[in-house]
Design a protein around this motif. Structure first.
Motif, mmCIF file in Angstrom:
data_model
loop_
_atom_site.group_PDB
_atom_site.id
_atom_site.type_symbol
_atom_site.label_atom_id
_atom_site.label_comp_id
_atom_site.label_asym_id
_atom_site.label_seq_id
_atom_site.Cartn_x
_atom_site.Cartn_y
_atom_site.Cartn_z
ATOM 1 N N ASP A 80 4.047 -5.316 -0.378
ATOM 2 C CA ASP A 80 2.643 -5.726 -0.311
ATOM 3 C C ASP A 80 1.937 -5.224 0.945
ATOM 4 N N GLU A 112 -2.657 2.554 -4.800
ATOM 5 C CA GLU A 112 -3.828 1.765 -4.407
ATOM 6 C C GLU A 112 -4.079 0.636 -5.403
ATOM 7 N N THR A 113 -4.346 -0.567 -4.855
ATOM 8 C CA THR A 113 -4.649 -1.727 -5.696
ATOM 9 C C THR A 113 -5.963 -2.393 -5.317
ATOM 10 N N GLY A 114 -6.490 -2.100 -4.146
ATOM 11 C CA GLY A 114 -7.644 -2.837 -3.668
ATOM 12 C C GLY A 114 -7.243 -4.268 -3.350
ATOM 13 N N THR A 115 -8.173 -5.185 -3.510
ATOM 14 C CA THR A 115 -7.901 -6.593 -3.196
ATOM 15 C C THR A 115 -7.290 -7.349 -4.373
ATOM 16 N N SER A 116 -7.106 -6.704 -5.497
ATOM 17 C CA SER A 116 -6.530 -7.369 -6.664
ATOM 18 C C SER A 116 -5.086 -7.774 -6.390
ATOM 19 N N ARG A 117 -4.713 -8.958 -6.860
ATOM 20 C CA ARG A 117 -3.344 -9.428 -6.715
ATOM 21 C C ARG A 117 -2.536 -9.203 -7.996
ATOM 22 N N ASP A 118 -3.144 -8.567 -8.975
ATOM 23 C CA ASP A 118 -2.404 -8.234 -10.201
ATOM 24 C C ASP A 118 -1.416 -7.119 -9.901
ATOM 25 N N SER A 119 -0.292 -7.136 -10.608
ATOM 26 C CA SER A 119 0.686 -6.062 -10.448
ATOM 27 C C SER A 119 0.093 -4.761 -10.960
ATOM 28 N N PRO A 120 0.220 -3.679 -10.199
ATOM 29 C CA PRO A 120 -0.368 -2.403 -10.623
ATOM 30 C C PRO A 120 0.351 -1.838 -11.841
ATOM 31 N N SER A 121 -0.390 -1.083 -12.622
ATOM 32 C CA SER A 121 0.198 -0.390 -13.767
ATOM 33 C C SER A 121 0.702 0.968 -13.283
ATOM 34 N N ARG A 153 5.893 -9.271 -5.495
ATOM 35 C CA ARG A 153 5.519 -8.635 -4.236
ATOM 36 C C ARG A 153 6.415 -9.102 -3.094
#
Length: 238
Positions: A80, A112-121, A153
């Motif tokens: 994370d 890159e995920t930004g501020t999202s807390r979702d797991s990236p695809s 994470r």
């Protein structure tokens, strides 16, 4: 008599305080110097580390490894709060089974995920692949605030989340992938603080110790003068 005793204790307190600072500065300076030596030795070892293909013995720190095998994609986790060029994201951590059946943990790079807390695809090759990266032995990376693992994470790289889930990793450490199939943007760099920084800190601590020693020596004159005055006054009264 009371003033004489008070001056004595002030003198003892003066020496105790400043000598403590001198010893502390000397100790911390020596500690930083030792860390600089360790960093220099580690950097030298990394520079001289070999390039290995599918090793079956423990690699040296910083060795360049080329591994052939397959990802265990269903057991990926994410390191994370990684930042690359001002972008917030995660580093992908995926177990890898080489052609000899040995298991390795691969740090596959930044997503890159930004501020999202979702797991990236993420996409992971399902066939046999080849990748190259730098070997880093497992070590304690510092303090943790809360649990290391939160859902998928991790705050710090660790082999613990995979214990009991897949067969044990062959060695205690991980590969920071640089090139190959399934590798994302490289972000990791070894040895964030150079040895020269530790050397500078060592001289700073030793400089403070010297200042404390000089202050103790100069200030003692006033205290001795005060003590002699009260001693003289006490003796004259008898």
């Amino acid at each position: 008599m009371k003033k004489y005793s008070s001056c004595r204790w002030r003198l003892y307190g003066w020496y105790t305080f400043w000598l403590s600072l001198v010893l502390l500065g000397g100790f911390l300076g020596a500690w930083q110097w030792d860390r600089a030596n360790n960093k220099q030795a580690a950097a030298s070892a990394r520079d001289n580390a070999p390039a290995l293909v599918d090793p079956q013995t423990l690699p040296t720190e910083g060795a360049e490894l080329t591994l052939n095998g397959e990802y265990i994609s269903e057991h990926s986790f994410f390191l994370d709060n990684r930042i690359v060029d001002g972008r917030l994201g995660v580093a992908v951590l995926t177990p890898f089974k080489d052609r000899f059946g040995q298991y390795w943990l691969i740090q596959r790079g930044f997503v890159e995920t930004g501020t999202s807390r979702d797991s990236p695809s993420i996409s992971t090759p399902q066939e046999q692949v080849s990748l190259t990266g730098k070997w880093q032995q497992a070590k304690d990376d510092g303090l943790l605030f809360g649990p290391n693992l939160e859902e998928e994470r991790l705050q710090q790289i660790s082999l613990t989340p995979w214990q009991g889930v897949i067969p044990d990793f062959r060695y205690q450490g991980w590969v920071h992938a640089q090139t190959g199939d399934g590798v994302f943007l490289e972000w990791w760099q070894a040895n964030v603080m150079p040895a020269s920084r530790h050397i500078a800190y060592a001289f700073q601590w030793w400089g403070l110790a010297l200042v404390a020693l000089i202050t103790m020596w100069v200030g003692r004159r006033y205290l001795y003068s005060s003590l002699e005055h009260h001693e003289g006054g006490y003796d004259d009264s008898h």
